[in-house]
Design a protein around this motif. Structure first.
Motif, mmCIF file in Angstrom:
data_model
loop_
_atom_site.group_PDB
_atom_site.id
_atom_site.type_symbol
_atom_site.label_atom_id
_atom_site.label_comp_id
_atom_site.label_asym_id
_atom_site.label_seq_id
_atom_site.Cartn_x
_atom_site.Cartn_y
_atom_site.Cartn_z
ATOM 1 N N THR A 176 1.368 -1.143 0.295
ATOM 2 C CA THR A 176 -0.159 0.232 -0.011
ATOM 3 C C THR A 176 0.671 1.268 -0.253
ATOM 4 O OG1 THR A 176 -1.901 -1.244 1.359
ATOM 5 C CG2 THR A 176 -1.629 1.149 1.227
ATOM 6 N N LEU A 177 1.962 1.328 0.685
ATOM 7 C CA LEU A 177 2.774 2.508 0.972
ATOM 8 C C LEU A 177 3.524 2.884 -0.525
ATOM 9 C CD1 LEU A 177 3.832 4.488 2.944
ATOM 10 C CD2 LEU A 177 6.216 2.693 3.076
ATOM 11 N N ALA A 178 4.190 1.688 -1.101
ATOM 12 C CA ALA A 178 4.630 1.525 -2.304
ATOM 13 C C ALA A 178 3.418 2.521 -3.230
ATOM 14 C CB ALA A 178 5.065 0.100 -2.466
ATOM 15 N N MET A 179 2.360 1.973 -3.478
ATOM 16 C CA MET A 179 1.224 2.283 -4.081
ATOM 17 C C MET A 179 1.213 3.479 -4.250
ATOM 18 S SD MET A 179 -0.273 1.017 -6.526
ATOM 19 C CE MET A 179 -1.008 -0.125 -6.972
ATOM 20 N N GLU A 180 0.942 4.046 -3.534
ATOM 21 C CA GLU A 180 1.000 5.388 -2.446
ATOM 22 C C GLU A 180 2.230 6.291 -2.862
ATOM 23 O OE1 GLU A 180 0.442 5.340 1.806
ATOM 24 O OE2 GLU A 180 -1.842 4.800 1.446
ATOM 25 N N GLN A 181 3.454 6.435 -2.731
ATOM 26 C CA GLN A 181 4.525 6.726 -2.928
ATOM 27 C C GLN A 181 5.081 6.622 -4.960
ATOM 28 O OE1 GLN A 181 7.800 5.091 0.064
ATOM 29 N NE2 GLN A 181 6.384 6.745 1.241
ATOM 30 N N GLY A 182 4.103 5.405 -5.281
ATOM 31 C CA GLY A 182 4.737 5.768 -7.304
ATOM 32 C C GLY A 182 5.759 4.788 -6.909
ATOM 33 N N TYR A 183 6.477 3.606 -6.002
ATOM 34 C CA TYR A 183 7.595 3.131 -6.358
ATOM 35 C C TYR A 183 7.240 2.030 -6.329
ATOM 36 C CZ TYR A 183 11.717 0.736 -4.634
ATOM 37 O OH TYR A 183 13.094 -0.106 -4.297
ATOM 38 N N LEU A 184 8.556 1.038 -7.210
ATOM 39 C CA LEU A 184 8.583 0.252 -8.370
ATOM 40 C C LEU A 184 8.934 -0.434 -7.837
ATOM 41 C CD1 LEU A 184 5.825 -1.085 -10.010
ATOM 42 C CD2 LEU A 184 7.900 -0.867 -12.480
ATOM 43 N N GLY A 185 9.138 -1.646 -7.129
ATOM 44 C CA GLY A 185 10.207 -2.087 -6.797
ATOM 45 C C GLY A 185 10.741 -4.041 -7.236
ATOM 46 N N THR A 186 11.486 -4.262 -7.780
ATOM 47 C CA THR A 186 12.122 -5.862 -8.437
ATOM 48 C C THR A 186 11.515 -7.144 -7.500
ATOM 49 O OG1 THR A 186 14.164 -5.878 -6.753
ATOM 50 C CG2 THR A 186 14.431 -4.643 -8.430
ATOM 51 N N ASP A 187 11.197 -6.840 -5.990
ATOM 52 C CA ASP A 187 11.003 -7.502 -5.736
ATOM 53 C C ASP A 187 9.958 -7.424 -4.437
ATOM 54 O OD1 ASP A 187 12.594 -7.503 -3.228
ATOM 55 O OD2 ASP A 187 13.083 -8.982 -3.096
ATOM 56 N N ASP A 188 9.294 -7.993 -3.687
ATOM 57 C CA ASP A 188 8.108 -7.703 -2.548
ATOM 58 C C ASP A 188 9.285 -7.623 -1.716
ATOM 59 O OD1 ASP A 188 5.465 -8.475 -3.807
ATOM 60 O OD2 ASP A 188 6.725 -10.499 -4.218
ATOM 61 N N ALA A 189 10.608 -8.296 -1.317
ATOM 62 C CA ALA A 189 10.860 -8.165 -0.018
ATOM 63 C C ALA A 189 11.509 -6.494 0.218
ATOM 64 C CB ALA A 189 12.076 -8.475 -0.117
ATOM 65 N N VAL A 190 11.941 -5.706 -0.484
ATOM 66 C CA VAL A 190 12.161 -4.501 -0.757
ATOM 67 C C VAL A 190 10.719 -3.408 -0.534
ATOM 68 C CG1 VAL A 190 12.090 -4.089 -3.386
ATOM 69 C CG2 VAL A 190 13.655 -2.936 -2.143
ATOM 70 N N LEU A 191 10.224 -4.057 -0.947
ATOM 71 C CA LEU A 191 8.866 -2.632 -0.527
ATOM 72 C C LEU A 191 8.434 -2.797 1.163
ATOM 73 C CD1 LEU A 191 5.951 -3.903 -3.517
ATOM 74 C CD2 LEU A 191 8.040 -1.981 -3.272
ATOM 75 N N ALA A 192 8.710 -4.620 1.834
ATOM 76 C CA ALA A 192 9.379 -4.312 3.140
ATOM 77 C C ALA A 192 9.706 -3.623 3.407
ATOM 78 C CB ALA A 192 9.351 -5.929 3.673
ATOM 79 N N GLU A 193 11.512 -3.320 3.294
ATOM 80 C CA GLU A 193 12.787 -2.541 3.696
ATOM 81 C C GLU A 193 12.612 -1.268 3.758
ATOM 82 O OE1 GLU A 193 15.951 -4.416 1.318
ATOM 83 O OE2 GLU A 193 14.995 -5.835 0.864
ATOM 84 N N ARG A 194 11.947 -1.090 2.886
ATOM 85 C CA ARG A 194 11.264 0.250 2.519
ATOM 86 C C ARG A 194 10.743 0.491 3.635
ATOM 87 N NH1 ARG A 194 8.454 2.502 -1.152
ATOM 88 N NH2 ARG A 194 9.524 4.182 -1.504
ATOM 89 N N ALA A 195 9.525 -0.669 4.308
ATOM 90 C CA ALA A 195 8.148 0.179 4.767
ATOM 91 C C ALA A 195 9.030 -0.169 6.118
ATOM 92 C CB ALA A 195 7.419 -0.401 4.929
ATOM 93 N N GLY A 196 10.425 -0.262 6.594
ATOM 94 C CA GLY A 196 10.838 0.112 7.857
ATOM 95 C C GLY A 196 11.333 -1.670 8.442
ATOM 96 N N TYR A 197 10.595 -2.500 7.793
ATOM 97 C CA TYR A 197 10.696 -3.615 8.029
ATOM 98 C C TYR A 197 12.090 -4.720 8.496
ATOM 99 C CZ TYR A 197 5.448 -3.274 8.626
ATOM 100 O OH TYR A 197 4.348 -2.431 8.894
ATOM 101 N N ARG A 198 12.587 -5.443 9.049
ATOM 102 C CA ARG A 198 13.679 -6.105 8.573
ATOM 103 C C ARG A 198 13.052 -7.626 8.011
ATOM 104 N NH1 ARG A 198 17.306 -6.850 13.792
ATOM 105 N NH2 ARG A 198 18.721 -7.213 12.210
ATOM 106 N N VAL A 199 13.921 -7.748 7.168
ATOM 107 C CA VAL A 199 13.842 -9.414 6.223
ATOM 108 C C VAL A 199 14.615 -10.255 6.949
ATOM 109 C CG1 VAL A 199 13.157 -9.932 3.870
ATOM 110 C CG2 VAL A 199 12.484 -7.702 4.585
ATOM 111 N N LYS A 200 13.966 -11.215 6.922
ATOM 112 C CA LYS A 200 15.271 -12.157 7.394
ATOM 113 C C LYS A 200 14.942 -13.315 6.078
ATOM 114 C CE LYS A 200 17.317 -15.133 9.997
ATOM 115 N NZ LYS A 200 18.600 -15.276 11.051
#
Length: 396
Positions: A176-200
């Motif tokens: 949802t955040l990526a959609m609001e900001q018009g950001y297009l990532g290469t995978d789903d993990a990068v969206l979680a990273e940008r939203a402030g989550y740590r990815v294992k």
């Protein structure tokens, strides 16, 4: 914990010379079938949302009908212009009470149930987790003019794969955040990273390749050919067994068949949970391996088996077969019952059995029939089951 999956198959296959790579045959079987079989073998994943091109929905549904027959756990929905939008469409097609979602590329047919389950376990613990393998080659960063600017340390470099698993609220928030900001990532993990989550990171498989170009096809077929040699039945070393069981129907007992709790006003009487279908399958497997019968291994005089789930007994039998060097080829079983009508429960039974035995759903077949009112089954005094199973020695 409720787990759902999103399998993305909505690409245009532009690097495959226009051929729809999802239906490309690898060792005679479509790419997407390998992927779906791995997810269907994880019985706790439901539903599985298959995201496909909008103009191909009917094609996929027709294929699913032909290939699987009954596929109530698979939801087909349309994709978007970009992979990220396709994933979001898939997420929106999941029920709102999903806890964990597994996202995977349909064009990665080498994924295994174990890899999927490892991702679910990691996501339930850390919130976000992705399959990855360590980089083997030396990696250098250029200055943009094809000169080396820096050599990067392989110790911290990983190649990212799918499946990628997330708590549902985390990945929905990230998308949802990526959609609001018009950001297009290469995978789903990068969206979680940008939203402030740590990815294992959890360990993927080097053979978990993605079919992207025609050059990937012979590699995938070679890998699948090796798996076939190690895991599937051929004409050498082939053995078979048959099983039969019957239990009385009584009041105040749950009716459990194939590991599935079936709504009915009666249940089966027995020392364990009296799952007559699983007991017949157990005897078929033990018979094929010349290991006796269910009573020899799990006697009804042993209180440790009192009310035990028959799926636990099936798992122990599978361990016995593996320790003896056997692999299962296929199982075919028939339930004989006048009531209840079992058609809606056949698919969950197949998934449950396949999951416990580490098989694809295509290796497990279950049928149900009545006796037209004749005999003990026709009088609703009991339920019976027949089963046959094939096994072989691994490596033969």
């Amino acid at each position: 914990m409720k787990v759902g999956a999103v399998i993305v198959s909505a690409g245009k296959s532009q690097r495959m010379n226009g051929v729809d790579k999802q239906f490309l045959k690898l060792c005679g079987k479509p790419v997407i079938a390998y992927t779906l079989d791995a997810f269907l073998a994880c019985k706790d994943i439901t539903p599985i949302v298959l995201v496909v091109p909008d103009d191909s929905i009917s094609v996929y549904r027709d294929w699913l009908n032909k290939y699987y027959g009954f596929y109530e756990d698979i939801v087909v929905t349309s994709g978007g212009m970009e992979r990220q939008y396709s994933v979001l469409n898939g997420l929106r097609a999941l029920p709102e009470d999903i806890d964990i979602v597994v996202i995977h590329d349909g064009a990665r047919p080498m994924v295994t149930p174990k890899l999927i389950e490892n991702g679910i376990e990691a996501a339930s613990k850390f919130g976000a987790a992705v399959a990855a393998v360590r980089v083997k080659d030396t990696v250098k960063r250029s200055d943009g003019q094809h000169f080396v600017e820096r050599t990067l340390s392989r110790e911290t470099l990983w190649s990212i794969q799918t499946p990628q698993s997330f708590r549902y609220d985390i990945i929905m928030r990230a998308h949802t955040l990526a959609m609001e900001q018009g950001y297009l990532g290469t995978d789903d993990a990068v969206l979680a990273e940008r939203a402030g989550y740590r990815v294992k990171l959890f360990m993927g498989n080097y053979d978990n390749i993605k079919i992207t170009t025609p050059d990937d096809v012979p590699v995938a077929e070679a890998l699948l050919g090796q798996r076939h040699y190690e895991s599937h039945v051929d004409s050498v070393g082939y053995r078979s067994g048959m099983g039969y069981d019957v239990h009385r129907l009584v009041d105040d007992r749950p009716l459990i068949l194939g590991g599935v709790n079936i709504p009915f006003n009666k249940g089966l009487l027995g020392h364990s949970d009296a799952d007559v279908l699983i007991h017949a399958i157990i005897d078929a497997l033990l018979g094929a391996a010349a290991l006796g019968d269910i009573g020899r291994h799990f006697p009804d005089t042993d209180d440790s088996y009192k009310d035990i789930s028959s799926m636990r007994l099936l798992r122990q039998v599978n361990n016995l077969l593996e320790s003896g060097g056997y692999v299962i080829g296929n199982i075919d079983a028939t339930i004989i019952a006048e009531y209840p009508k079992l058609a809606p429960y056949i698919w969950p039974m197949r998934r449950c059995i396949a999951s416990v035995l580490g098989l694809s759903i295509g290796q497990v077949n279950i049928k149900a029939t009545t006796t037209e009112g004749l005999g003990f089954a026709g009088r609703q005094e009991g339920i019976a089951a027949y089963a046959v199973a094939s096994i072989r020695k691994a490596g033969e």
